[in-house]
Scaffold this motif. Structure first.
Motif, PDB file in Angstrom:
ATOM      1  N   LEU A   1       0.821  -1.209   0.000  1.00 49.12           N
ATOM      2  CA  LEU A   1       0.000   0.000   0.000  1.00 49.12           C
ATOM      3  C   LEU A   1       0.860   1.266   0.000  1.00 49.12           C
ATOM      4  N   ALA A   2       1.879   1.272   0.854  1.00 51.31           N
ATOM      5  CA  ALA A   2       2.729   2.451   0.981  1.00 51.31           C
ATOM      6  C   ALA A   2       3.503   2.722  -0.303  1.00 51.31           C
ATOM      7  N   VAL A   3       4.045   1.673  -0.897  1.00 49.46           N
ATOM      8  CA  VAL A   3       4.822   1.844  -2.130  1.00 49.46           C
ATOM      9  C   VAL A   3       3.913   2.294  -3.264  1.00 49.46           C
ATOM     10  N   ARG A   4       2.725   1.689  -3.366  1.00 48.15           N
ATOM     11  CA  ARG A   4       1.781   2.081  -4.422  1.00 48.15           C
ATOM     12  C   ARG A   4       1.365   3.542  -4.255  1.00 48.15           C
ATOM     13  N   ALA A   5       1.070   3.954  -3.024  1.00 39.20           N
ATOM     14  CA  ALA A   5       0.672   5.339  -2.771  1.00 39.20           C
ATOM     15  C   ALA A   5       1.793   6.311  -3.147  1.00 39.20           C
ATOM     16  N   GLU A   6       3.009   5.962  -2.822  1.00 39.28           N
ATOM     17  CA  GLU A   6       4.148   6.831  -3.150  1.00 39.28           C
ATOM     18  C   GLU A   6       4.360   6.920  -4.653  1.00 39.28           C
TER      19      GLU A   6
END
Length: 77
Positions: free
Chosen positions: A31-36
């Motif tokens: 989730l964090a990588v996709r959001a970034e």
């Protein structure tokens, strides 16, 4: 490709995100990588944002007066 995170602060952040989202640490990282990545795609460079503002709100034409010390002293007199 497995990722091994040895930094305790990063592991704690991933665990906190996983806890808040009610997911696994792996899903939290995803989730964090996709959001970034999505944030970077939508980002417009500051220079381009200012250029668009200058087009939308142009400065008034110069009036030919010189804004020197005497000019500002006269304003406060």
């Amino acid at each position: 490709m497995p990722i091994c995170i040895r930094d305790k602060a990063t592991v704690a952040l991933v665990a906190e995100l996983a806890r808040q989202r009610g997911t696994t640490p792996q899903e939290a990282v995803r989730l964090a990588v996709r959001a970034e990545l999505e944030r970077g795609v939508d980002a417009v460079a500051l220079r381009d944002r200012f250029a668009a503002l200058r087009v939308r709100y142009p400065l008034p034409p110069a009036i030919g007066l010189r804004a020197d010390k005497a000019f500002f002293d006269d304003l406060s007199a």
